[in-house]
Design a protein around this motif. Structure first.
Motif, mmCIF file in Angstrom:
data_model
loop_
_atom_site.group_PDB
_atom_site.id
_atom_site.type_symbol
_atom_site.label_atom_id
_atom_site.label_comp_id
_atom_site.label_asym_id
_atom_site.label_seq_id
_atom_site.Cartn_x
_atom_site.Cartn_y
_atom_site.Cartn_z
ATOM 1 N N ARG A 61 0.858 -1.190 0.000
ATOM 2 C CA ARG A 61 0.000 0.000 0.000
ATOM 3 C C ARG A 61 0.891 1.237 0.000
ATOM 4 O O ARG A 61 0.875 2.034 0.893
ATOM 5 C CB ARG A 61 -0.928 0.030 1.234
ATOM 6 C CG ARG A 61 -2.072 -0.967 1.179
ATOM 7 C CD ARG A 61 -2.996 -0.601 0.032
ATOM 8 N NE ARG A 61 -4.175 -1.436 -0.026
ATOM 9 C CZ ARG A 61 -4.308 -2.470 -0.846
ATOM 10 N NH1 ARG A 61 -3.319 -2.833 -1.608
ATOM 11 N NH2 ARG A 61 -5.425 -3.150 -0.883
ATOM 12 N N CYS B 125 0.404 0.997 -5.204
ATOM 13 C CA CYS B 125 -0.577 0.023 -4.738
ATOM 14 C C CYS B 125 -1.513 0.696 -3.739
ATOM 15 O O CYS B 125 -1.070 1.442 -2.868
ATOM 16 C CB CYS B 125 0.108 -1.155 -4.052
ATOM 17 S SG CYS B 125 1.119 -2.152 -5.143
ATOM 18 N N GLY B 126 -2.766 0.423 -3.872
ATOM 19 C CA GLY B 126 -3.722 0.960 -2.910
ATOM 20 C C GLY B 126 -4.079 2.419 -3.119
ATOM 21 O O GLY B 126 -4.581 3.065 -2.209
ATOM 22 N N HIS C 83 -9.842 0.189 -2.107
ATOM 23 C CA HIS C 83 -8.585 -0.259 -1.507
ATOM 24 C C HIS C 83 -8.713 -0.501 -0.008
ATOM 25 O O HIS C 83 -8.203 -1.501 0.498
ATOM 26 C CB HIS C 83 -7.479 0.753 -1.802
ATOM 27 C CG HIS C 83 -7.222 0.929 -3.262
ATOM 28 N ND1 HIS C 83 -6.551 0.005 -4.025
ATOM 29 C CD2 HIS C 83 -7.575 1.925 -4.119
ATOM 30 C CE1 HIS C 83 -6.480 0.413 -5.269
ATOM 31 N NE2 HIS C 83 -7.104 1.580 -5.360
ATOM 32 N N LEU D 42 -8.394 -4.177 1.858
ATOM 33 C CA LEU D 42 -7.490 -4.432 2.980
ATOM 34 C C LEU D 42 -8.251 -4.995 4.182
ATOM 35 O O LEU D 42 -7.790 -5.931 4.834
ATOM 36 C CB LEU D 42 -6.746 -3.145 3.352
ATOM 37 C CG LEU D 42 -5.578 -3.279 4.302
ATOM 38 C CD1 LEU D 42 -4.538 -4.259 3.782
ATOM 39 C CD2 LEU D 42 -4.940 -1.914 4.532
ATOM 40 N N VAL E 44 1.167 -4.551 6.313
ATOM 41 C CA VAL E 44 1.106 -3.582 5.215
ATOM 42 C C VAL E 44 2.512 -3.062 4.955
ATOM 43 O O VAL E 44 3.199 -2.625 5.868
ATOM 44 C CB VAL E 44 0.138 -2.420 5.561
ATOM 45 C CG1 VAL E 44 0.169 -1.368 4.466
ATOM 46 C CG2 VAL E 44 -1.272 -2.945 5.754
ATOM 47 N N ASN F 292 -2.147 -3.805 -7.612
ATOM 48 C CA ASN F 292 -1.891 -4.034 -6.198
ATOM 49 C C ASN F 292 -1.198 -5.374 -6.010
ATOM 50 O O ASN F 292 -1.570 -6.348 -6.636
ATOM 51 C CB ASN F 292 -3.186 -4.041 -5.409
ATOM 52 C CG ASN F 292 -3.852 -2.678 -5.348
ATOM 53 O OD1 ASN F 292 -3.278 -1.641 -5.668
ATOM 54 N ND2 ASN F 292 -5.094 -2.659 -4.943
#
Length: 174
Positions: free
Chosen positions: A14, A18-19, A29, A33, A51, A62
């Motif tokens: 993340r 990503c995220g 996102h 999670l 994370v 991701n």
């Protein structure tokens, strides 16, 4: 929990790519999670989620890494990297796989196979058409430079050199 009882674990990227909505718009996102954090294995153990700020293969955002359980590791299981992990259905597939044992104990579901990647994954090269145009343009420019150098006269008393190796191309001027 003894180390022999350790369940599968997840590392979820993340970071900058990503995220984020900017890189992957239309994906929930935070919800993804939370759903990953709610996974449980066949012994009803929570699957720990760590994370990470960046796993280094941003072009596959991701990214989720599935670490094998202690039993899975003993059976030869190794971490499995999954990229482009953006669809909700993939969480269900991942849940089923971890419930079945995960890396080393259960076969990877067919739906997750296209998402296999690795920490050393190479970014795919861009379309060759662009490079061909660029190369052609550079080749044309180099040819023009070569022609213009060929028509130049060397200064009196100096020898002209050709190429990087310093080979002599012309005779000395008189």
């Amino acid at each position: 929990m003894a180390s022999g009882e350790q369940p599968c674990r997840l590392v979820v990227c993340r970071g900058c790519c990503c995220g984020t909505r900017k890189k992957r718009p239309g994906v929930d996102h935070k919800g993804q999670l939370a759903r990953l954090g709610a996974l449980r294995d066949h012994e009803d153990r929570a699957v720990p989620v760590r994370v990470s700020t960046c796993l280094g293969i941003c072009f596959r955002a991701n990214v989720v890494v599935v670490q094998p359980s202690a039993r899975g590791r003993a059976a030869g299981g190794r971490p499995v990297w999954l990229g482009d992990f953006t669809e909700d259905r993939l969480i269900g597939e991942l849940d089923d796989w971890i419930f079945a044992g995960g890396p080393g104990l259960a076969a990877l579901p067919p739906a997750l196979r296209p998402h296999l990647t690795g920490k050393d994954a190479k970014k795919p090269k861009k379309d060759g058409k662009r490079k061909a145009k660029k190369s052609k343009k550079n080749g044309k420019r180099k040819a023009e430079e070569t022609r213009s150098r060929a028509t130049e006269k060397p200064e009196k008393g100096k020898k002209r050199k050709k190429g990087k190796k310093g080979k002599r191309a012309g005779k000395t001027a008189a």
